[in-house]
Design a protein around this motif. Structure first.
Motif, PDB file in Angstrom:
ATOM      1  N   LEU A 164      73.913 -18.696  28.540  1.00 49.58           N
ATOM      2  CA  LEU A 164      74.151 -19.819  27.587  1.00 49.58           C
ATOM      3  C   LEU A 164      75.517 -20.137  27.145  1.00 49.58           C
ATOM      4  O   LEU A 164      76.109 -20.907  26.970  1.00 49.58           O
ATOM      5  N   ARG A 165      76.180 -18.546  26.617  1.00 47.74           N
ATOM      6  CA  ARG A 165      77.466 -18.660  26.197  1.00 47.74           C
ATOM      7  C   ARG A 165      78.363 -19.292  27.159  1.00 47.74           C
ATOM      8  O   ARG A 165      79.190 -20.058  26.873  1.00 47.74           O
ATOM      9  N   ARG A 166      78.311 -18.806  28.371  1.00 47.58           N
ATOM     10  CA  ARG A 166      79.324 -19.536  29.447  1.00 47.58           C
ATOM     11  C   ARG A 166      79.218 -20.838  29.694  1.00 47.58           C
ATOM     12  O   ARG A 166      80.084 -21.455  29.945  1.00 47.58           O
ATOM     13  N   ARG A 167      77.996 -21.364  29.623  1.00 45.42           N
ATOM     14  CA  ARG A 167      78.062 -22.986  29.601  1.00 45.42           C
ATOM     15  C   ARG A 167      78.031 -24.037  28.568  1.00 45.42           C
ATOM     16  O   ARG A 167      77.757 -24.890  28.626  1.00 45.42           O
ATOM     17  N   ALA A 168      78.223 -23.077  27.360  1.00 43.65           N
ATOM     18  CA  ALA A 168      78.107 -23.949  25.991  1.00 43.65           C
ATOM     19  C   ALA A 168      79.059 -24.981  26.075  1.00 43.65           C
ATOM     20  O   ALA A 168      78.902 -26.061  25.755  1.00 43.65           O
ATOM     21  N   LEU A 169      80.403 -24.626  26.389  1.00 43.95           N
ATOM     22  CA  LEU A 169      81.414 -25.599  26.376  1.00 43.95           C
ATOM     23  C   LEU A 169      81.169 -26.915  27.369  1.00 43.95           C
ATOM     24  O   LEU A 169      81.373 -27.886  26.825  1.00 43.95           O
ATOM     25  N   LYS A 170      80.766 -26.641  28.339  1.00 41.39           N
ATOM     26  CA  LYS A 170      80.494 -27.768  29.049  1.00 41.39           C
ATOM     27  C   LYS A 170      79.002 -28.291  29.069  1.00 41.39           C
ATOM     28  O   LYS A 170      78.801 -29.550  29.662  1.00 41.39           O
ATOM     29  N   SER A 171      78.325 -27.884  28.238  1.00 40.12           N
ATOM     30  CA  SER A 171      76.822 -28.209  28.380  1.00 40.12           C
ATOM     31  C   SER A 171      76.781 -29.813  27.447  1.00 40.12           C
ATOM     32  O   SER A 171      75.637 -30.359  27.650  1.00 40.12           O
ATOM     33  N   LEU A 172      77.705 -30.076  26.416  1.00 42.15           N
ATOM     34  CA  LEU A 172      77.568 -31.327  25.977  1.00 42.15           C
ATOM     35  C   LEU A 172      77.458 -32.493  26.985  1.00 42.15           C
ATOM     36  O   LEU A 172      76.949 -33.640  26.859  1.00 42.15           O
ATOM     37  N   GLN A 173      78.290 -32.612  27.999  1.00 40.52           N
ATOM     38  CA  GLN A 173      78.428 -33.366  29.165  1.00 40.52           C
ATOM     39  C   GLN A 173      76.816 -33.688  29.810  1.00 40.52           C
ATOM     40  O   GLN A 173      76.670 -34.885  30.498  1.00 40.52           O
TER      41      GLN A 173
END
Length: 724
Positions: A164-173
């Motif tokens: 979850l932490r690794r993909r957090a930055l891109k998850s809004l997309q």
């Protein structure tokens, strides 16, 4: 509902079996029943059952009870058991006999507990050991202990959190592109809750100030930004399974531990486990006497870890900019808590929605009537408009379908959400994009929608390709564009330039039509085909313009070609006359045999592809001596100009440096009209006949036209200023 185990063979790695067996551990350790049933239906003894068996063994094998460690005793037989009155536990001696126990003894100080020493013969010790921190290591689970299985499960959770932490930055997309359910909770203070919005009821808390939870606050806060964000995202995506929930609570903070202690009730207890939790705390933190940057960072990080531990991704939302509040100085908001929020997002690699930056931009760069203090009446909380503006900005951060524009930008028809699939693309239109999208219609069709974001007010202009429809448009048979800003009633604008004919060999490629001045934030522009008739509607593109005055100049030697045209680059700096019924002013200082382009347009043909050619038509205000003329100029790809004089003025009309008013529009029979006025006198006028091809009343403006043979090899200077 009780967990249903699998029937997998032993050992089973199923999480369902792990959870089921965890419950059986509790039943084994604490139940007063003698037996429990495993997942296959087999019966096993509980601790209470084992105790009962031990009692039966004592009676069968003749255990002899003796009191006590505290009173003192002598153990001479292996089946004698000595009671510890402090615990009620009985012990037998596993060493050499006889064993003398002095008064005031315990098992520990009279030989110790274990093999070769005192051994418990009851269940009190077992219960105590199971209740200890290492108790899980005493119970088996398949081929390992429960402690080992729990460790493995924790490792799985840790891996999941790290993912979850690794993909957090891109998850809004991902949010606006999903087709199924999307669940987001916005967790924060009163700026989320809805204080100062209309039809609002405060999110309830109990007598201790803790969240009650279990209800949907959207229903009691209908004009807050979580609700408006849900409406906007559903509109953009067409996905009505997007759910944005309001978990705002007035007066609450992070540093008091309220946010972390109430998370379960306020968020998961009310709305389940969302994919994302937007965190919006800070304005109450800086008002707390215990606030320090270090404490705020520490407590905020703990809340972030809490969100991750429940399977959601946290998103940092910066605090609202405020106008005045005695407990929250602006310097402390902007200089401390907002900076810390940006820092926390950066060090945790978390997505951030910088609401503070957007509010400041909205209020410091606007030229409309959205006055800050009026819309933030108590100096701290925005009303309905402020919440709408915040929802717009959040939508911009979440959706890739919102295009950010500024002065000079353009958007093709395919930069849109197609509500209806186009019939075809027509590639022989000599416009900026060399194409239009065609829609066949028999009644009104909502073809497509552009979603447009502007930080500053900007003029919205639609660029039509010869009025969009193959037949001549009328007051009823015409496409329309609908503009929505999510705050006012939608506005509808017809694509209509008057009733004129069609010349299939020289059709106007770019006919600008001013729609309105867009307000800062999100705007939606929808194209609809005509409401009656049938045929094909060809959708052009959008352009955006913000300037009101523009000057052009030329200095150089005129070549000897029949006519020479010097134009401003049409596409790097588009400047449009775009209002059908309007006037504008031209200040003119040009030599004789020279004119300035009032408007011009590229042209296209039904029979040949002119997309990469320079074919165009324009209207020129031309000077010859002191006489002014209106001239239509055709310019083809070979650089040859042909001219038609539309109107001739008096011999004294031109005065160097004078300003002329140009009026354009349609007359009572909807024919195109162009007039030139000097002071209060009309000096030039032209009405375009109904059967004629339309002249470019609107279009790009600027650039000069020279009568080459009469000015060959002359060094000239020309200047013109347009004021719109």
């Amino acid at each position: 509902m009780a967990t249903q185990p699998t029937q997998n063979p032993v050992p089973s790695e199923s999480p369902r079996d792990l959870k089921f067996n965890a419950g059986k551990i509790d039943e084994f350790a604490t139940s007063l029943a003698l037996q429990y049933q495993d997942r296959f239906g087999n019966q096993h003894y509980t601790i209470e059952g084992l105790r009962w068996l031990a009692q039966q063994a004592i009676s069968q094998y003749g255990y002899i009870t003796v009191d006590s460690f505290q009173a003192g005793a002598s153990i001479t037989l292996p089946n004698q058991v000595l009671r510890d009155t402090s615990t009620g536990e009985y012990y037998r001696w596993d060493g050499a006999l006889p064993k003398t126990v002095p008064a005031n003894s315990t098992p520990q100080n009279s030989g110790g507990v274990g093999s070769g020493a005192w051994i418990s013969v009851g269940d009190a010790a077992l219960r105590q050991n199971l209740a200890a921190g290492t108790g899980a290591s005493m119970v088996g689970y398949n081929s390992v202990t429960v402690d080992d299985a729990l460790d493995a499960h924790q490792q799985e959770l840790d891996v999941h959190q790290e993912t979850l932490r690794r993909r957090a930055l891109k998850s809004l997309q991902d949010i606006a592109t999903k087709t199924g359910a999307v669940n987001i909770v916005i967790y924060g203070d009163s700026t989320v809750d809805g204080d100062q919005t209309s039809s609002w009821t405060k999110n309830p808390v109990d007598s201790s100030g803790n969240a009650i939870g279990g209800s949907d606050h959207n229903a009691t806060a209908p004009n807050t930004w979580p609700v408006k964000l849900q409406e906007i995202l559903r509109d953009i995506t067409g996905n009505n399974s997007i759910n944005i929930k309001n978990a705002g609570y007035g007066g609450k903070a992070i540093i008091t531990d309220w946010a972390i202690n109430n998370y379960d009730k306020a968020v998961t207890g009310s709305y389940g486990t969302p994919s994302h939790v937007f965190l919006c705390f800070g304005l109450n933190d800086i008002a707390d006497p215990g606030y320090t940057p270090d404490i705020y960072i520490s407590k905020y990080n703990a809340l972030i870890n809490k969100v991750f531990s429940t399977g959601s991704i946290p998103v940092i939302v910066t605090s609202d900019a405020i106008s005045f509040n005695a407990d929250r100085p602006v310097a402390k908001v902007q200089g401390s808590v907002v900076q810390l929020q940006r820092h926390i997002a950066a060090i945790n690699n978390l997505p951030i929605i910088d609401m503070n930056e957007w509010i400041l931009k909205w209020q410091t760069e606007r030229d409309d009537n959205d006055r800050w203090a009026f819309h933030q009446a108590d100096g701290l909380h925005f009303g309905d408009l402020g919440h709408l503006k915040k929802a717009m900005y959040a939508a911009k951060r979440l959706s890739n379908m919102i295009y950010e524009v500024e002065e000079g930008a353009c958007l093709p028809p395919w930069s849109s959400k197609e509500t209806t699939a186009p019939t075809s693309i027509y590639r022989q239109v000599n416009n900026k994009y060399s194409a239009v999208l065609n829609y066949n219609y028999t009644s009104s069709i909502e073809a497509l929608s552009w979603y447009v974001w502007c930080d500053k007010p900007v003029d919205l202009i639609y660029i039509s390709a010869d009025r969009d429809i193959g037949n001549v448009s009328s007051a009823t048979v015409r496409p329309t564009l609908v503009v929505k800003d999510y705050r006012n009633t939608d506005r509808t604008y017809p694509v209509y330039f008057g009733v004129q004919g069609i010349d299939a060999t020289a059709r106007l490629s770019e006919m600008p039509l001013f729609l309105e001045r867009l307000l800062p934030g999100l705007n939606k522009v929808t194209y609809k085909t005509p409401a009656s008739g049938s045929g094909t509607a060809s959708v052009g593109y959008l352009a955006f313009q913000g300037y009101k005055e523009r000057s052009f100049g030329f200095a150089g030697r005129v070549p000897s070609k029949a006519f020479q045209t010097v134009l401003l680059d049409s596409y790097s700096q588009p400047a449009f006359i775009s209002r059908i019924a309007t006037s504008y002013f031209v200040r003119l200082n040009v030599p004789s045999k020279t004119g300035v382009f009032l408007t011009r347009s590229l042209i296209f043909s039904n029979s040949s592809d002119l997309s990469l050619a320079d074919n165009r038509v324009g209207i020129v205000l031309f000077r010859d001596g002191t006489t002014l003329y209106l001239v239509r100029v055709y310019h083809n790809s070979s650089g040859i100009n042909s001219t038609t004089t539309l109107a001739t003025g008096a011999s004294t009309d031109y005065v160097a440096g004078a300003t002329y008013e140009v009026r354009i529009g349609t007359n009572g029979t909807n024919q195109q009209v162009i007039q030139v006025w000097k002071d209060s006198t009309m000096i030039l006028s032209y009405e375009n006949a109904a059967a004629s091809n339309p002249i470019p009343l609107t279009g790009l403006f600027g650039g000069f036209f020279f009568d080459g043979p009469n000015m060959a090899s002359q060094d000239v200077a020309a200047a013109a200023t347009f004021t719109l």
